[in-house]
Design a protein around this motif. Structure first.
Motif, PDB file in Angstrom:
ATOM      1  N   ARG A  26      44.708  38.774  48.051  1.00 19.19           N
ATOM      2  CA  ARG A  26      45.040  38.905  48.652  1.00 19.19           C
ATOM      3  C   ARG A  26      46.714  38.521  48.454  1.00 19.19           C
ATOM      4  O   ARG A  26      47.905  38.187  49.255  1.00 19.19           O
ATOM      5  CB  ARG A  26      45.650  38.016  50.093  1.00 19.19           C
ATOM      6  N   THR A  27      47.315  39.398  46.876  1.00 25.26           N
ATOM      7  CA  THR A  27      48.531  39.127  46.199  1.00 25.26           C
ATOM      8  C   THR A  27      48.918  40.298  46.433  1.00 25.26           C
ATOM      9  O   THR A  27      48.151  41.275  46.302  1.00 25.26           O
ATOM     10  CB  THR A  27      48.369  37.889  45.845  1.00 25.26           C
ATOM     11  N   LYS A  28      50.123  40.380  46.183  1.00 24.87           N
ATOM     12  CA  LYS A  28      50.610  42.262  45.529  1.00 24.87           C
ATOM     13  C   LYS A  28      49.702  42.603  44.107  1.00 24.87           C
ATOM     14  O   LYS A  28      49.703  43.665  44.067  1.00 24.87           O
ATOM     15  CB  LYS A  28      52.429  42.330  45.559  1.00 24.87           C
ATOM     16  N   LYS A  29      49.696  41.725  43.161  1.00 23.41           N
ATOM     17  CA  LYS A  29      49.575  41.812  41.982  1.00 23.41           C
ATOM     18  C   LYS A  29      47.385  42.300  42.597  1.00 23.41           C
ATOM     19  O   LYS A  29      47.349  42.473  41.552  1.00 23.41           O
ATOM     20  CB  LYS A  29      49.897  40.978  41.515  1.00 23.41           C
ATOM     21  N   GLY A  30      46.866  41.607  43.409  1.00 22.75           N
ATOM     22  CA  GLY A  30      45.333  41.759  43.444  1.00 22.75           C
ATOM     23  C   GLY A  30      45.349  43.411  43.785  1.00 22.75           C
ATOM     24  O   GLY A  30      44.795  43.960  43.439  1.00 22.75           O
ATOM     25  N   GLU A  31      46.684  43.692  44.620  1.00 20.68           N
ATOM     26  CA  GLU A  31      46.246  44.688  45.335  1.00 20.68           C
ATOM     27  C   GLU A  31      46.123  46.088  44.344  1.00 20.68           C
ATOM     28  O   GLU A  31      45.731  46.803  44.291  1.00 20.68           O
ATOM     29  CB  GLU A  31      47.491  44.890  46.809  1.00 20.68           C
ATOM     30  N   GLU A  32      47.221  45.417  43.579  1.00 23.27           N
ATOM     31  CA  GLU A  32      47.445  46.340  42.501  1.00 23.27           C
ATOM     32  C   GLU A  32      46.504  47.019  41.645  1.00 23.27           C
ATOM     33  O   GLU A  32      45.913  48.242  41.055  1.00 23.27           O
ATOM     34  CB  GLU A  32      48.859  46.467  41.735  1.00 23.27           C
TER      35      GLU A  32
END
Length: 99
Positions: A26-32
């Motif tokens: 659930r992080t921006k990096k994870g979403e990317e």
């Protein structure tokens, strides 16, 4: 419609461990990273089963691990038997009654 006319279908994929792992980050990096994974996975399925230029992917559906694609009825049948595909459904719009 003839079997050669293109319509919007939704392709739902079988869940896999990499999708499940990335979906839980659930992080921006994870979403990317999940976006890149889905882009690659969706294109791999299309490229390995359909002729280049014969389809148009319209949307990725992260929550249900799938995508929308403009294809013919015959191409939908081909994708239904593709490895990793759970089901392929033709889009059907329902008109809502006016309030």
């Amino acid at each position: 419609m003839s079997s050669s006319s293109k319509e919007l279908y939704y392709v739902f994929l079988k869940r896999d461990s990499e999708y499940e792992r990335l979906k839980d980050i659930r992080t921006k990096k994870g979403e990317e990273e999940l976006d890149r994974y889905l882009e690659k996975k969706h294109e791999e399925i299309l490229e390995s089963n359909l002729e280049p230029g014969s389809y148009k992917r319209t949307v990725s559906l992260v929550v249900v691990h799938g995508f929308g694609v403009e294809i013919t009825e015959h191409q939908a049948e081909v994708l239904r038997s593709a490895d990793g595909v759970y089901t392929v459904e033709k889009n059907e719009e329902i008109k809502l009654a006016s309030s």
